[in-house]
Design a protein around this motif. Structure first.
Motif, PDB file in Angstrom:
ATOM      1  N   ARG A  17      59.109 -15.377  56.598  1.00 13.63           N
ATOM      2  CA  ARG A  17      59.126 -16.799  56.971  1.00 13.63           C
ATOM      3  C   ARG A  17      59.208 -16.876  58.485  1.00 13.63           C
ATOM      4  N   ALA A  19      59.513 -19.513  61.391  1.00 11.79           N
ATOM      5  CA  ALA A  19      59.844 -20.899  61.730  1.00 11.79           C
ATOM      6  C   ALA A  19      59.375 -21.180  63.153  1.00 11.79           C
ATOM      7  N   ASP A  50      56.825 -21.997  58.694  1.00 12.67           N
ATOM      8  CA  ASP A  50      57.675 -23.168  58.483  1.00 12.67           C
ATOM      9  C   ASP A  50      57.526 -24.076  59.697  1.00 12.67           C
ATOM     10  N   LYS A  52      58.620 -27.207  60.093  1.00 11.91           N
ATOM     11  CA  LYS A  52      59.571 -28.330  60.078  1.00 11.91           C
ATOM     12  C   LYS A  52      59.880 -28.835  61.485  1.00 11.91           C
ATOM     13  N   ASP A  53      59.982 -27.922  62.462  1.00 10.41           N
ATOM     14  CA  ASP A  53      60.339 -28.304  63.827  1.00 10.41           C
ATOM     15  C   ASP A  53      59.178 -28.173  64.806  1.00 10.41           C
ATOM     16  N   ALA A  82      54.307 -24.559  55.546  1.00 10.45           N
ATOM     17  CA  ALA A  82      55.268 -25.393  54.829  1.00 10.45           C
ATOM     18  C   ALA A  82      55.923 -26.397  55.771  1.00 10.45           C
ATOM     19  N   ASN A  83      56.391 -27.482  55.203  1.00  9.52           N
ATOM     20  CA  ASN A  83      57.178 -28.490  55.929  1.00  9.52           C
ATOM     21  C   ASN A  83      56.438 -29.098  57.112  1.00  9.52           C
ATOM     22  N   ARG A  84      55.157 -29.394  56.922  1.00  6.58           N
ATOM     23  CA  ARG A  84      54.389 -29.996  58.021  1.00  6.58           C
ATOM     24  C   ARG A  84      54.772 -31.464  58.173  1.00  6.58           C
ATOM     25  N   LYS A  85      55.003 -31.856  59.419  1.00  6.18           N
ATOM     26  CA  LYS A  85      55.260 -33.267  59.715  1.00  6.18           C
ATOM     27  C   LYS A  85      53.945 -34.031  59.530  1.00  6.18           C
ATOM     28  N   ASP A  89      50.222 -32.521  59.749  1.00  2.00           N
ATOM     29  CA  ASP A  89      49.423 -32.539  58.526  1.00  2.00           C
ATOM     30  C   ASP A  89      48.081 -33.223  58.777  1.00  2.00           C
TER      31      ASP A  89
END
Length: 124
Positions: A17, A19, A50, A52-53, A82-85, A89
């Protein structure tokens, strides 16, 4: 804006993973590519990005991701995001809709368009 990456390995499940925090752009893509290549070369069955940030992505960042996706696929492994804003996206949606079409005259024109679409998706 800088890019920070953190790598966590789950050896038992063969998952890496990665990030991402900050901006994946022309300035940060070369160092990220080296880091991602090391992770991909380790041979995990799945590498997860990831996002996310992740606050911003340019065509240079997309090239790094698509190159890694091609490498993992050719070796029978997978790369996932994963976790695309929503604004990140949106960039992936745009490029999926235009997979092999060259509709921009150069990278700067593409980056300007992606920047505008990300700002719009963020409500700026």
């Amino acid at each position: 804006m800088d890019l920070t990456t953190t790598v966590a390995i789950d050896e038992e499940n063969s998952v890496a993973r990665v990030a991402l925090a900050g901006a994946l752009n022309t300035d940060t893509a070369p160092a990220f590519e080296l880091r991602l290549q090391d992770v991909v070369a380790a041979g995990h069955e799945l590498t997860v990005l990831d996002m996310k940030d992740l606050d911003y992505i340019s065509s240079a960042g997309l090239r790094v991701i698509f190159k890694a996706a091609k490498q993992t696929k050719s070796s029978g492994r997978k790369l996932a995001a994963a976790n695309r804003k929503p604004h990140i996206d949106k960039v992936f949606e745009i490029l999926k809709a235009l997979p092999d079409m060259a509709v921009f005259s150069n990278d700067q024109e593409l980056d300007d368009y992606l920047d505008t679409m990300q700002r719009k998706a963020k409500g700026e």
